[in-house]
Design an enzyme around this catalytic site. Structure first.
Site, PDB file in Angstrom:
ATOM      1  N   TYR A  53       6.288   7.880  -6.591  1.00 50.16           N
ATOM      2  CA  TYR A  53       6.000   7.240  -5.307  1.00 50.16           C
ATOM      3  C   TYR A  53       5.303   5.907  -5.556  1.00 50.16           C
ATOM      4  O   TYR A  53       4.077   5.786  -5.523  1.00 50.16           O
ATOM      5  CB  TYR A  53       5.144   8.154  -4.430  1.00 50.16           C
ATOM      6  N   SER A 208      10.391  15.328   4.557  1.00 45.73           N
ATOM      7  CA  SER A 208      11.005  14.649   5.711  1.00 45.73           C
ATOM      8  C   SER A 208      11.213  15.632   6.859  1.00 45.73           C
ATOM      9  O   SER A 208      12.310  15.711   7.423  1.00 45.73           O
ATOM     10  CB  SER A 208      12.328  13.983   5.329  1.00 45.73           C
ATOM     11  N   GLY A 211      12.691  14.138   9.923  1.00 41.31           N
ATOM     12  CA  GLY A 211      13.956  13.422   9.794  1.00 41.31           C
ATOM     13  C   GLY A 211      13.927  12.243   8.862  1.00 41.31           C
ATOM     14  O   GLY A 211      14.955  11.605   8.647  1.00 41.31           O
TER      15      GLY A 211
END
Length: 286
Positions: A53, A208, A211
């Site tokens: 990340y 997620s 979404g």
């Protein structure tokens, strides 16, 4: 904040996904730290990160270091919060994602993550994504070794199939503690993996869960059943979505990504949303 368990550790039923604070479009450091502190204020005790990340080449572990810094500033040791990190996914710095599931890489990556997180042992370490060039058993064998050596306290996998869940759990001697797969109203193909985790008592962490960064703003427009239920219970469509996921099984712990304090506060409040069986069935069928 309601609680759930990963292995023997109790954590908040909603976690914080750290990725949006470190990749493309990331906010400044001050807002990111404020977001992490807002999560802690709301009772969040699970934070998800990964060494991949980051945005640019040369900043591997950007999000891990950010989380460690925020925890120190808050006056909390990482031991007080379960920080789950991952290895085996890479970002060269050109916006692409690659994989490296070689055992030597995973072992070294885990040790470097521990240093960035400022912990003697990583609370939960997850194999980020299968590498088609490396036998899955070899990659999981490295995770087993890290567990046996005490480099990590709990082991998990991500982006896994049902067969890989069973294989990993066998290799780990029944010590598979989490599975982190994509799952949301828009993406439900991991329902079989969720159900398998529930059968085995393994935590299922939807990534997620709203979404994704690009699609979350359109959740209400694209999924009218969720919007309708949100209107019925008078909360945000995001809270309804997370409450629905929590209702699917007691092993589910969503980890919505956030980069704003108000976003994680809204998500954390989802544990207080009470949906009726009829509403849950309607959302599942939508």
């Amino acid at each position: 904040m309601k609680q759930r368990t990963i292995g023997r550790q109790t954590v908040s039923a909603i976690g914080l996904g750290g990725m949006p604070m470190s990749i493309e479009g990331r906010p400044d450091t001050r807002r990111s730290i404020a977001t992490i502190h807002a999560a802690l204020d709301a009772g969040v005790t699970l934070i998800d990160t990964a060494d991949a990340y980051h945005r640019d080449a040369g900043e591997v572990g950007h999000n891990e270091e950010l989380i460690a810094r925020a925890l120190r500033a808050y006056g909390r040791r990482p031991d007080d919060v379960l920080v789950a990190t991952k290895g085996g996914h890479l970002r060269p710095g050109d916006g692409s994602w690659t994989v490296n599931g070689h055992p030597a890489h995973l072992k070294q990556a885990a040790k470097e993550s521990a240093k960035r997180l400022d912990v003697e042992a990583i609370g939960l370490y997850q194999f980020h994504r299968p590498d088609p060039r490396v036998p899955y058993a070899d990659s999981i064998g490295a995770i087993r070794d890290l567990l046996d050596e005490g480099v990590i306290l709990m082991a998990g996998i991500s982006n896994a199939t049902v067969d890989q869940i069973d294989e990993a759990n066998e290799i780990l001697g029944g010590r598979l503690h989490s599975v982190q797969n994509q799952f949301s109203p828009r993406f439900r193909s991991s329902l079989r993996e969720l159900e398998r985790c529930n059968e085995l008592g393994i935590a299922f962490l939807p990534w997620s869960p709203l979404g994704g960064i690009a699609n979350a703003p359109e959740l209400s427009a694209q999924h009218t059943a969720f919007r309708d239920v949100a209107d019925e219970v008078d909360v945000s469509v995001y809270q309804v979505t997370l409450a629905w996921e929590l209702a699917l099984a007691p092993v589910v712990i969503p980890i919505p990504g956030s980069s704003r304090p108000e976003s994680i506060r809204d998500s954390a409040a989802a544990t207080d949303v009470k949906l009726t069986p009829e509403q849950i069935s309607r959302l599942s069928a939508a």
